[in-house]
Design a protein around this motif. Structure first.
Motif, PDB file in Angstrom:
ATOM      1  N   UNK A 109       4.040 -19.242 109.697  1.00 20.35           N
ATOM      2  CA  UNK A 109       3.273 -18.071 109.272  1.00 20.35           C
ATOM      3  C   UNK A 109       2.209 -17.634 110.270  1.00 20.35           C
ATOM      4  N   UNK A 110       1.850 -18.529 111.203  1.00 22.21           N
ATOM      5  CA  UNK A 110       0.773 -18.229 112.146  1.00 22.21           C
ATOM      6  C   UNK A 110       1.217 -18.610 113.554  1.00 22.21           C
ATOM      7  N   UNK A 111       0.263 -18.701 114.474  1.00 25.80           N
ATOM      8  CA  UNK A 111       0.582 -18.883 115.889  1.00 25.80           C
ATOM      9  C   UNK A 111       1.255 -20.212 116.191  1.00 25.80           C
ATOM     10  N   UNK A 112       0.704 -21.295 115.705  1.00 23.58           N
ATOM     11  CA  UNK A 112       1.231 -22.617 116.031  1.00 23.58           C
ATOM     12  C   UNK A 112       2.459 -22.956 115.195  1.00 23.58           C
ATOM     13  N   UNK A 113       3.425 -23.578 115.844  1.00 22.60           N
ATOM     14  CA  UNK A 113       4.602 -24.048 115.127  1.00 22.60           C
ATOM     15  C   UNK A 113       4.309 -25.175 114.165  1.00 22.60           C
ATOM     16  N   UNK A 114       3.135 -25.795 114.287  1.00 16.87           N
ATOM     17  CA  UNK A 114       2.775 -26.916 113.424  1.00 16.87           C
ATOM     18  C   UNK A 114       1.973 -26.495 112.198  1.00 16.87           C
ATOM     19  N   UNK A 115       1.394 -25.306 112.219  1.00 13.24           N
ATOM     20  CA  UNK A 115       0.452 -24.905 111.172  1.00 13.24           C
ATOM     21  C   UNK A 115       1.184 -24.537 109.882  1.00 13.24           C
ATOM     22  N   UNK A 141       1.559 -18.145 121.108  1.00 17.45           N
ATOM     23  CA  UNK A 141       2.206 -19.121 120.224  1.00 17.45           C
ATOM     24  C   UNK A 141       2.657 -20.381 120.959  1.00 17.45           C
ATOM     25  N   UNK A 142       3.099 -20.241 122.210  1.00 24.18           N
ATOM     26  CA  UNK A 142       3.470 -21.436 122.972  1.00 24.18           C
ATOM     27  C   UNK A 142       2.238 -22.296 123.227  1.00 24.18           C
ATOM     28  N   UNK A 143       1.146 -21.671 123.625  1.00 21.44           N
ATOM     29  CA  UNK A 143      -0.093 -22.399 123.904  1.00 21.44           C
ATOM     30  C   UNK A 143      -0.632 -23.095 122.661  1.00 21.44           C
ATOM     31  N   UNK A 144      -0.665 -22.394 121.528  1.00 20.24           N
ATOM     32  CA  UNK A 144      -1.167 -22.999 120.298  1.00 20.24           C
ATOM     33  C   UNK A 144      -0.276 -24.159 119.842  1.00 20.24           C
ATOM     34  N   UNK A 145       1.030 -23.985 119.976  1.00 18.57           N
ATOM     35  CA  UNK A 145       1.950 -25.062 119.589  1.00 18.57           C
ATOM     36  C   UNK A 145       1.787 -26.259 120.508  1.00 18.57           C
ATOM     37  N   UNK A 146       1.608 -26.003 121.804  1.00 16.62           N
ATOM     38  CA  UNK A 146       1.393 -27.094 122.759  1.00 16.62           C
ATOM     39  C   UNK A 146       0.116 -27.859 122.440  1.00 16.62           C
ATOM     40  N   UNK A 147      -0.945 -27.137 122.085  1.00 14.63           N
ATOM     41  CA  UNK A 147      -2.211 -27.786 121.743  1.00 14.63           C
ATOM     42  C   UNK A 147      -2.056 -28.697 120.530  1.00 14.63           C
ATOM     43  N   UNK A 148      -1.375 -28.201 119.507  1.00 13.61           N
ATOM     44  CA  UNK A 148      -1.171 -29.018 118.307  1.00 13.61           C
ATOM     45  C   UNK A 148      -0.263 -30.204 118.587  1.00 13.61           C
ATOM     46  N   UNK A 149       0.716 -30.029 119.455  1.00 14.01           N
ATOM     47  CA  UNK A 149       1.585 -31.152 119.824  1.00 14.01           C
ATOM     48  C   UNK A 149       0.789 -32.230 120.555  1.00 14.01           C
ATOM     49  N   UNK A 150      -0.071 -31.806 121.460  1.00 16.92           N
ATOM     50  CA  UNK A 150      -0.898 -32.746 122.211  1.00 16.92           C
ATOM     51  C   UNK A 150      -1.817 -33.532 121.281  1.00 16.92           C
ATOM     52  N   UNK A 151      -2.405 -32.859 120.295  1.00 17.04           N
ATOM     53  CA  UNK A 151      -3.300 -33.542 119.350  1.00 17.04           C
ATOM     54  C   UNK A 151      -2.546 -34.536 118.477  1.00 17.04           C
ATOM     55  N   UNK A 152      -1.229 -34.378 118.405  1.00 13.44           N
ATOM     56  CA  UNK A 152      -0.402 -35.323 117.643  1.00 13.44           C
ATOM     57  C   UNK A 152       0.193 -36.401 118.529  1.00 13.44           C
TER      58      UNK A 152
END
Length: 208
Positions: A109-115, A141-152
């Motif tokens: 629903x939002x920018x990150x693929x994880x949200x 969206x790529x940047x936000x998804x990458x950030x969330x992946x890194x935090x995981x």
């Protein structure tokens, strides 16, 4: 605590250290800046199509992570049919990246693929430790998804020829941010370093 059902009732048959994520590639590009994005997205899609074939040959799970574009009653198939059958700007892009029957789908629903999506649980059941992020847009969206992946604590790979953005400077800046802040490997998809490992051998690593 271990999961009582380790394979989601048999619906996650794949197991691999790495997964290929295609972000927002089922996209009609019917928005301001869509023409400029299409110009960079078409060569990106051709490189990504080749990368997807290599990933499939290596046995990697392929996951389409796509925005719902505010259409809460829609799904992937409707979005795909819209992009392929209607007179939309993004049709040539989507034609290069049509999903296969055994690909996975995550609607975001939002920018990150994880949200607020099923992506974290899917990657957990797939036993993925490396995510190969591709698609559009590099600086969003790529940047936000990458950030969330890194935090995981996932290893992040973003092949620079398999992502695209409207503005080339924003594209380059986002790639640099992912390299320096998120420790992402941005080697082009035809490169011989880290991309060769997860895509050609079907394995990944948590090591930098």
């Amino acid at each position: 605590m271990p999961h009582q059902n380790p394979d989601l009732d048999g619906n996650v048959p794949d197991k691999a250290d790495a997964a290929l994520l295609l972000i927002d590639v089922l996209n009609d590009l019917e928005f301001e800046g869509g023409d400029a994005l299409l110009e960079s997205a078409l060569p990106m899609a051709r490189a990504l199509s080749r990368l997807k074939s290599r990933a499939r040959d290596a046995g990697l799970p392929i996951v389409y992570v796509n925005d719902n574009f505010g259409k809460w009653r829609s799904d992937f198939r409707q979005q795909l049919e819209h992009c392929l059958n209607d007179d939309v700007r993004g049709r040539p892009l989507v034609e290069l990246l049509v999903p296969d029957d055994d690909d996975y789908f995550v609607l975001k629903p939002k920018n990150s693929g994880f949200y607020h999506t099923t992506l974290p649980l899917l990657l957990e059941y797939l036993q993925v430790t490396t995510v190969i992020l591709t698609g559009i847009a590099t600086d969003n969206c790529v940047l936000y998804t990458a950030s969330d992946a890194y935090m995981r604590d996932l290893r992040v790979v973003v092949p620079e020829d398999c992502v695209a953005a409207i503005d080339p400077r924003s594209h380059a800046s986002a790639l640099e941010q992912m390299r320096t802040t998120l420790k992402a490997d941005t080697t082009p998809s035809g490169g011989s370093t880290s991309m060769a490992s997860p895509v050609c051998r079907g394995t990944g690593s948590n090591s930098p």
